[in-house]
Design a protein around this motif. Structure first.
Motif, PDB file in Angstrom:
ATOM      1  N   THR A  26     161.365 130.264  43.857  1.00  0.00           N
ATOM      2  CA  THR A  26     160.365 130.553  44.891  1.00  0.00           C
ATOM      3  C   THR A  26     160.980 131.131  46.165  1.00  0.00           C
ATOM      4  N   CYS A  90     155.037 124.718  51.085  1.00  0.00           N
ATOM      5  CA  CYS A  90     155.037 124.835  49.626  1.00  0.00           C
ATOM      6  C   CYS A  90     153.665 125.235  49.103  1.00  0.00           C
ATOM      7  N   TYR A 127     159.912 129.035  49.378  1.00  0.00           N
ATOM      8  CA  TYR A 127     158.462 129.173  49.202  1.00  0.00           C
ATOM      9  C   TYR A 127     157.948 130.442  49.892  1.00  0.00           C
TER      10      TYR A 127
END
Length: 346
Positions: A26, A90, A127
């Motif tokens: 991510t 997140c 993220y």
């Protein structure tokens, strides 16, 4: 790559470090093109944020160009120009589902705090899909640096938390970058008056150009008396504390009228004295907090429309490799007549 690192209270150096790499699918790696220095960085250097350890790259604001993305990043690709949020989200935990990104269980304020930050040539953004924003073509990227932190901080923790309403009398104590950002964003709610309180005549004069209706120089130590005189003894509906010192918090709690709201935005490194023995019977409300940047998409549109012009806050520009000089200017803001500095890395 080069980076500005924390070396213990009062110490920082411009050093060579390894370029960050993708650690999780991510992640994104962003080449910094514009960054800045925040008052919070000065609090870190003052030893007020003990979680920051030696060797940490400072900084949590900036814009840049995506250089590499992890396999799970869907919204961004190499070459995209992006705005970096000072808060990492997140997007999946309970706090993120409540738009309380400041308390994200995997993120929050980690850049330049718990992981390496943006005062470097490159930064790793965890993220990425929920912690970066696309920069619209033709945007003033220097202005957008102000949307990484100070504008959403002032808007969320100052203006929204205090519930500024049309017709309110608002006092902002502290005419630094966050206080000025509160001044800019409070005007979206049409208060009747905005009183700016500070020690620095230069900043007070600037605040008039940005929309302050009255200014008060607090250097004589009688700011409370001056505010009360300016409000015919009534006090203010809203007091926004934008410094982080006990004395400025005390001014705010003394100038509230009954039913008033005090929004603490400043980062405090020392305890303050809360006068509940006087405040409880005045029906006041006190709020504080860490920015979640939930207002960033709205502010991005507002800046694009020209309704807010955060580029007004920029007073100095330096190449990134002159960041040590930039810190000296920012640390001596009154002498240098500095507000926000831009560090560019083209």
């Amino acid at each position: 790559m080069k980076a500005l690192v924390f070396c213990g209270p009062g110490k920082y150096e411009w050093v060579e470090k390894d370029k960050p790499t993708i650690q999780k699918p991510t992640d994104a790696i962003v080449r910094i093109t514009r960054t800045t220095i925040c008052g919070t960085d000065l609090h870190i250097l003052g030893g007020d944020v003990p979680a920051v350890t030696d060797g940490r790259t400072l900084g949590h604001e900036g814009v840049g160009i995506v250089e590499e993305v992890g396999a799970a990043v869907n919204n961004f690709k190499p070459g995209d120009r992006v705005l970096i949020s000072c808060v990492t989200a997140c997007g999946k935990c309970d706090y993120c589902k409540k738009a309380m990104y400041a308390h994200c269980e995997e993120g929050g304020w980690i850049l330049g705090h718990l992981i390496d930050g943006t005062q470097a040539e490159y930064v790793r953004i965890p993220y990425a899909d929920t912690s970066l924003y696309h920069i619209p073509p033709g945007s003033d990227e220097e202005a957008l640096v102000m949307l990484s932190d100070i504008l959403p901080t002032a808007m969320e923790i100052g203006v929204i938390n205090s519930g500024v309403q049309p017709g309110d009398v608002v006092a902002i104590v502290g005419a630094g970058p966050v206080g000025m950002s509160a001044l800019l964003t409070a005007q979206l709610y049409s208060p009747a008056e905005i009183i700016m309180v500070d020690l620095d005549d230069n900043r007070l004069e600037q605040s008039k150009r940005f929309g302050a209706t009255k200014t008060i120089n607090s250097s004589a130590g009688n700011a409370v008396e001056q505010v009360m005189e300016a409000t015919d003894g009534k006090g203010v509906d809203v007091a926004i504390e934008a410094v982080g010192f006990p004395v400025t918090f005390d001014i705010c709690q003394q100038i509230l009228k009954p039913g008033g709201r005090l929004a603490n935005v400043g980062v405090h490194g020392k305890p303050v004295e809360l006068h509940l023995e006087r405040l409880w019977l005045r029906n006041v409300r006190i709020t504080t907090g860490l920015v979640s940047t939930s207002t960033t998409p709205m502010l991005l549109k507002t800046v694009q429309s020209g309704r807010i012009k955060p580029e007004q806050l920029i007073t100095h520009r330096f190449p990134l490799d002159q960041i040590m000089q930039a810190y000296e200017v920012f640390r001596n803001a009154a002498k240098e007549k500095a507000m926000k500095v831009i560090l560019y890395n083209d």
